[in-house]
Design a protein around this motif. Structure first.
Motif, PDB file in Angstrom:
ATOM      1  N   ARG A 190       1.287   3.496  -3.431  1.00 43.28           N
ATOM      2  CA  ARG A 190      -0.040   3.938  -3.886  1.00 43.28           C
ATOM      3  C   ARG A 190      -0.604   5.008  -2.946  1.00 43.28           C
ATOM      4  NH1 ARG A 190      -1.815  -1.066  -3.633  1.00 43.28           N
ATOM      5  NH2 ARG A 190      -2.925  -0.826  -1.697  1.00 43.28           N
ATOM      6  N   THR A 191      -0.487   4.746  -1.656  1.00 41.02           N
ATOM      7  CA  THR A 191      -1.057   5.663  -0.663  1.00 41.02           C
ATOM      8  C   THR A 191      -0.315   6.999  -0.671  1.00 41.02           C
ATOM      9  OG1 THR A 191      -1.586   3.724   0.666  1.00 41.02           O
ATOM     10  CG2 THR A 191      -1.749   5.859   1.763  1.00 41.02           C
ATOM     11  N   GLU A 192       1.004   6.931  -0.737  1.00 41.88           N
ATOM     12  CA  GLU A 192       1.761   8.185  -0.766  1.00 41.88           C
ATOM     13  C   GLU A 192       1.447   8.964  -2.043  1.00 41.88           C
ATOM     14  OE1 GLU A 192       6.078   8.162  -1.225  1.00 41.88           O
ATOM     15  OE2 GLU A 192       6.211   9.554   0.458  1.00 41.88           O
TER      16      GLU A 192
ATOM     17  N   TYR B  14       0.810  -1.219   0.000  1.00 40.64           N
ATOM     18  CA  TYR B  14       0.000   0.000   0.000  1.00 40.64           C
ATOM     19  C   TYR B  14       0.847   1.274   0.000  1.00 40.64           C
ATOM     20  CZ  TYR B  14       1.616  -0.253   4.688  1.00 40.64           C
ATOM     21  OH  TYR B  14       2.468  -0.331   5.746  1.00 40.64           O
TER      22      TYR B  14
ATOM     23  N   ASP C  21       5.966   5.740   6.661  1.00 40.11           N
ATOM     24  CA  ASP C  21       4.909   4.746   6.811  1.00 40.11           C
ATOM     25  C   ASP C  21       4.502   4.689   8.282  1.00 40.11           C
ATOM     26  OD1 ASP C  21       3.122   2.832   5.988  1.00 40.11           O
ATOM     27  OD2 ASP C  21       4.563   1.180   6.016  1.00 40.11           O
TER      28      ASP C  21
ATOM     29  N   THR D 291      -2.032  13.179   5.433  1.00 41.91           N
ATOM     30  CA  THR D 291      -2.152  11.728   5.497  1.00 41.91           C
ATOM     31  C   THR D 291      -3.326  11.294   4.624  1.00 41.91           C
ATOM     32  OG1 THR D 291      -2.252   9.822   6.997  1.00 41.91           O
ATOM     33  CG2 THR D 291      -3.583  11.735   7.605  1.00 41.91           C
ATOM     34  N   ASP D 292      -3.534   9.981   4.524  1.00 37.67           N
ATOM     35  CA  ASP D 292      -4.654   9.446   3.749  1.00 37.67           C
ATOM     36  C   ASP D 292      -5.825   9.190   4.685  1.00 37.67           C
ATOM     37  OD1 ASP D 292      -2.571   7.391   4.618  1.00 37.67           O
ATOM     38  OD2 ASP D 292      -4.353   6.151   4.383  1.00 37.67           O
TER      39      ASP D 292
ATOM     40  N   LYS E 219      -7.241   6.515   5.673  1.00 34.42           N
ATOM     41  CA  LYS E 219      -7.075   5.434   6.642  1.00 34.42           C
ATOM     42  C   LYS E 219      -5.959   5.711   7.639  1.00 34.42           C
ATOM     43  CE  LYS E 219      -8.702   1.845   3.470  1.00 34.42           C
ATOM     44  NZ  LYS E 219      -8.238   1.382   2.138  1.00 34.42           N
TER      45      LYS E 219
ATOM     46  N   TRP F 234      -2.714   5.577   6.967  1.00 38.70           N
ATOM     47  CA  TRP F 234      -1.699   4.535   6.756  1.00 38.70           C
ATOM     48  C   TRP F 234      -0.313   5.087   6.485  1.00 38.70           C
ATOM     49  CZ3 TRP F 234      -4.144   0.101   3.293  1.00 38.70           C
ATOM     50  CH2 TRP F 234      -5.058  -0.612   4.099  1.00 38.70           C
TER      51      TRP F 234
ATOM     52  N   ASP G 153      -1.334   8.999  -3.679  1.00 36.91           N
ATOM     53  CA  ASP G 153      -2.645   9.633  -3.495  1.00 36.91           C
ATOM     54  C   ASP G 153      -2.544  10.882  -2.621  1.00 36.91           C
ATOM     55  OD1 ASP G 153      -3.729   7.689  -5.049  1.00 36.91           O
ATOM     56  OD2 ASP G 153      -4.612   6.534  -3.394  1.00 36.91           O
TER      57      ASP G 153
END
Ligand code: AVJ
Length: 331
Positions: A59-61, A56, A203, A317-318, A320, A322, A63
């Motif tokens: 992808r998360t970063e 994740y 992370d 942050t996202d 969730k 994460w 976004d």
């Protein structure tokens, strides 16, 4: 002892590899440093990891950066005077600079031309990133710096109306022990001036099964990435590892708040390094610790930035929670 992530530059690469192997495999428990992952095959495997459903992080970063790029750039150029400074964007361990393009586009939008200074040990990676960025975002001028950011590289001084924003994204800081990480950030800070900043991607701690899956994916790409280190040593040091006789292990270490990767020998064996007059003995079940990936709790990234002399200015942050991107500023 846990693996050290730095790459000494005074020696040539084979001498560095030899020194790392002799030190790491002579210690108890055995260790090998994570920079040994990144030969050509390993770099390709890492690119594949970043596209895995379980991994994740990338992808998360991406976004977070997409959603907040304009605000990140605005914060980094925020000025108490009427003059809006020009931003220069540097990046430590730029690699393919894939996510960086999001920030470069936002900076171009805000100020027109942008100077981008990617720092990487790999000339190949820099050449590829430069041609891609110059083709896709013509208003970015790329000035690559071939160097090891863990070992005394130097930035060019900025002009009086410029500010430097140093990107250190992708959770790369997570490979370093807390003391090493603090030292690295402080060394970057020492090269910056008031108004400059650092954007740090970290992370975050989350449920153990999510963390473990990210480092032990169903397709076995991370296992191949881990074992590729042995194939690399076979090639570089004429060793005779049988990569099939080692199993990939990914474990969450809650005491130190880090994911660890290990290679576990499934039998008693002796490995010879013909280039080194060196042998390593493995008991059945004995492990080589190949990587730490630190995961941070709320407040820890800010504390790390403060200790290095940065003012924690903002973070994103996202949904969730994460992953997080932190901006530290020099006052
Ligand atoms: C490139 C250091 C951020 O620690 O997550 C990916 C490397 N190791 N899968 C990470 C890695 C196993 C990655 N970093």
């Amino acid at each position: 002892m846990t693996p050290v992530a730095s790459t000494p530059t005074e020696l040539n690469i084979d001498q560095q590899v030899a020194a790392a192997v002799c030190t790491g495999l002579a210690s108890t428990p055995k260790t090998l440093p994570p920079w040994l992952f990144y030969d050509e095959a390993g770099s390709r495997l890492f690119e594949q990891i970043t596209e895995l459903p379980e991994y994740y992080l990338t992808r998360t970063e991406r976004d977070i950066l997409s959603r907040h790029a304009d605000q990140i750039i605005a914060h980094a150029t925020d000025s108490r005077t009427y003059l809006t400074p020009r931003l220069r964007i540097a990046e430590l361990g730029a690699g393919s600079a894939d996510k960086t393009r999001i920030l470069l586009r936002a900076a171009v939008e805000a100020q027109g031309e942008v100077l981008y200074e990617p720092v990487d040990v790999s000339t190949t990676a820099l050449v590829v990133a430069q041609s891609r960025i110059e083709r896709e975002i013509p208003d970015v001028r790329v000035r690559p710096i071939v160097g090891d950011y863990t070992n005394g590289f130097k930035f060019e001084p900025t002009a009086p109306d410029e500010r430097r924003l140093v990107l250190y994204i992708g959770s790369s800081i997570g490979n370093f022990e807390p003391a090493e990480a603090a030292h690295l950030l402080a060394k970057v800070r020492a090269q910056l001036r008031p108004g400059d900043g650092m954007l740090l991607g970290v992370d975050l701690v989350k449920d153990e099964p999510l963390l473990v899956a990210a480092y032990d994916d169903a397709a076995g790409i991370t296992a191949a990435f881990n074992k590729n280190m042995l194939a690399r040593l076979n090639r570089d040091l004429c060793a005779n590892f049988d990569p099939h006789s080692f199993a990939h292990r990914a474990v969450w270490n809650p005491v130190n708040s880090r994911m660890e990767m290990h290679l576990e020998s499934n039998r008693a064996q002796r490995v010879r390094f013909a280039a080194l007059e060196f042998e390593a003995e493995f008991a059945a079940g004995e492990t080589i610790h190949t990587e730490c990936s630190y995961k941070y709790r709320p407040g820890q990234a800010e504390a790390m930035l403060s200790r290095a002399g940065f003012e924690p200015a903002a973070n994103w942050t996202d949904e969730k929670g994460w992953f997080a991107v932190h901006l530290g500023q020099v006052h």
